[in-house]
Enzyme design. Structure first.
Site, mmCIF file in Angstrom:
data_model
loop_
_atom_site.group_PDB
_atom_site.id
_atom_site.type_symbol
_atom_site.label_atom_id
_atom_site.label_comp_id
_atom_site.label_asym_id
_atom_site.label_seq_id
_atom_site.Cartn_x
_atom_site.Cartn_y
_atom_site.Cartn_z
ATOM 1 N N TYR A 171 -2.286 -56.579 21.567
ATOM 2 C CA TYR A 171 -1.499 -55.762 20.662
ATOM 3 C C TYR A 171 -2.629 -54.811 20.103
ATOM 4 C CZ TYR A 171 3.214 -57.154 20.028
ATOM 5 O OH TYR A 171 4.448 -57.537 20.356
ATOM 6 N N LYS A 191 -3.137 -69.877 26.565
ATOM 7 C CA LYS A 191 -3.148 -70.103 28.089
ATOM 8 C C LYS A 191 -4.772 -70.025 28.517
ATOM 9 C CE LYS A 191 -0.830 -69.874 31.883
ATOM 10 N NZ LYS A 191 0.029 -71.115 32.441
ATOM 11 N N ASP A 241 3.112 -71.949 28.281
ATOM 12 C CA ASP A 241 4.155 -72.173 29.223
ATOM 13 C C ASP A 241 4.807 -73.432 28.972
ATOM 14 O OD1 ASP A 241 1.818 -72.865 30.093
ATOM 15 O OD2 ASP A 241 2.207 -72.633 32.116
ATOM 16 N N ASP A 266 4.415 -63.390 19.363
ATOM 17 C CA ASP A 266 5.685 -62.440 19.157
ATOM 18 C C ASP A 266 6.642 -63.203 20.009
ATOM 19 O OD1 ASP A 266 6.916 -60.085 18.584
ATOM 20 O OD2 ASP A 266 6.271 -59.166 20.804
#
Ligand code: NAD
Length: 361
Positions: free
Chosen positions: A127, A190, A224, A248
């Site tokens: 972002y 991640k 995930d 987000d």
């Protein structure tokens, strides 16, 4: 004893923002907390007058008052108009996005009993806006030294995650957990794939967690796996802290768990400035129709009162909102009712007044 008086910047926004703002003003008056609103306009409607959707006067007002409440603002697509919402967060270094996701009995949702808090980093990650179009000289330059082959027709985004940014957002999450009697902070990213960026996020989180050992539990999850966990066992989680993009996405997932955008509040908080706003947008198709749910804005007000140290008023407001939702008599269409924005706001005011006269409320 004289009550502390506050001056708060109020940005009504556009679309359904102004009608929601009217309800907010009336409900805040009913809480008895003495707030003077300093109304400031921002968004597409002020472009002609100021040449920018975010006039300097708005930022000055927020910097002066330290606290703002903001209605939703439309971001026209493809106009070159920068999102006021994103600009505000960047200009004021509001690095923590706080999004509590709580189930209120009476809301029709697939899940009950959810009580999660998302703390999303607001300034870094994909972002940050460091992006290069396909075919640009910058993209070609990056391709020339990238350690892996990148297709020549690729666009490129850069994902900066700093130690400073990670430490401060995780510390924010732990401090929030402590102040609100929360038991656990889960850091999510991640790191098995993005070893340097997300790896640094986990490394920083572990460092901060040590300072809270024995007071707030700490754990790590991959994004995930977390998505699946939240759908299957959301009750296992408490405060979730994430880098910007994952935060987000998970915010919307969690808003879905509690019944939708009409009841999802939010806040953007920096070291000494905070801007409170609902998660939802300006819902332009319902503008002026007295139709949207005021709960998300009012729960954002509850967060603001809590931030101001008005814990009692914040709790009373939350209970009044919860009571109106549970009674299911005067709720908006998204909650299965027929009431308008104003009527639901009035019902919340009546519930607040009942509380003032009845200790058992
Ligand atoms: P939106 O949140 O305005 O609306 C999406 C849908 O969610 C609506 O059609 C409606 O069905 C439902 N919804 C949203 N708020 C509701 C409420 N209070 N009560 C009942 N139902 C509600 O999202 P959008 O249509 O994608 O965005 C509209 C505009 O708002 C865009 O210009 C977008 O950029 C802007 N936006 C602003 C903010 C902000 O100001 N912080 C946030 C998100 C989107």
């Amino acid at each position: 004893m004289l009550k502390h008086a506050y001056t708060v910047t109020l940005i009504p926004g556009d679309g359904t923002g102004p009608e929601l703002t009217e309800v907010v003003k009336a409900v805040v008056a009913a809480t008895g907390v003495p707030i003077t609103w300093e109304v400031q306009e921002a968004g597409a409607d002020v472009m002609d007058r100021y040449g920018t959707p975010l006039p300097e006067g708005v930022l000055e007002s927020i910097r002066r008052n330290k606290v703002a409440l903001k209605g939703p603002i439309t971001t026209p697509i493809g106009s070159g108009f920068r999102s006021v919402n994103v600009a505000l967060r960047h200009e004021l270094d509001l690095y923590a996005c706080l999004r509590p996701c709580k189930f209120y009995p009476g809301v029709k949702s697939r899940y009950t009993g959810i009580d999660l808090v998302i703390v999303r980093e607001n300034m870094e990650d994909l972002y940050a806006g460091v992006e290069f179009p396909a075919g640009s000289p910058e993209a070609r330059q990056i391709m020339s030294w990238a350690p892996k082959k990148i297709r020549p027709d690729a666009a490129i985004s850069i994902k900066p995650i700093s130690r400073t940014g990670s430490l401060r957002i995780v510390r924010f999450a732990f401090e929030y957990a402590l102040r609100h009697g929360r038991r656990k902070v889960t850091a999510i990213c991640k790191a098995n794939i993005m070893k340097f960026t997300d790896g640094l996020f986990f490394e920083s989180a572990r460092e901060v967690a040590k300072d809270y050992a024995g007071r707030v539990e700490y754990e790590e999850k991959l994004i995930d796996n977390m998505c699946m966990q939240l759908v299957q066992k959301p009750e296992r989680y408490d405060v979730l802290v994430l880098p910007n993009l994952y935060g987000d996405i998970l915010s919307d997932l969690c808003a879905g768990l509690i019944g939708g955008l009409g009841i999802a509040p939010g806040a953007n908080i920096g070291d000494d400035i905070a801007v409170f706003e609902a998660v939802h947008g300006s819902t332009p198709k319902y503008a002026g129709m007295n139709r949207v749910n005021p709960t998300a804005m009012l729960l954002s007000v509850q967060l603001m009162l809590d931030y101001l140290g008005e814990r009692q008023a914040a709790d009373r407001l939350e209970r009044a909102i919860a009571a109106v939702i549970a009674e299911n008599q005067t709720v908006t269409a998204d909650l299965g009712g027929t009431a308008g924005t104003k009527e639901m706001g009035d019902a919340i005011i009546r519930a607040l007044e009942r509380h003032t006269t009845s200790p058992s409320f």
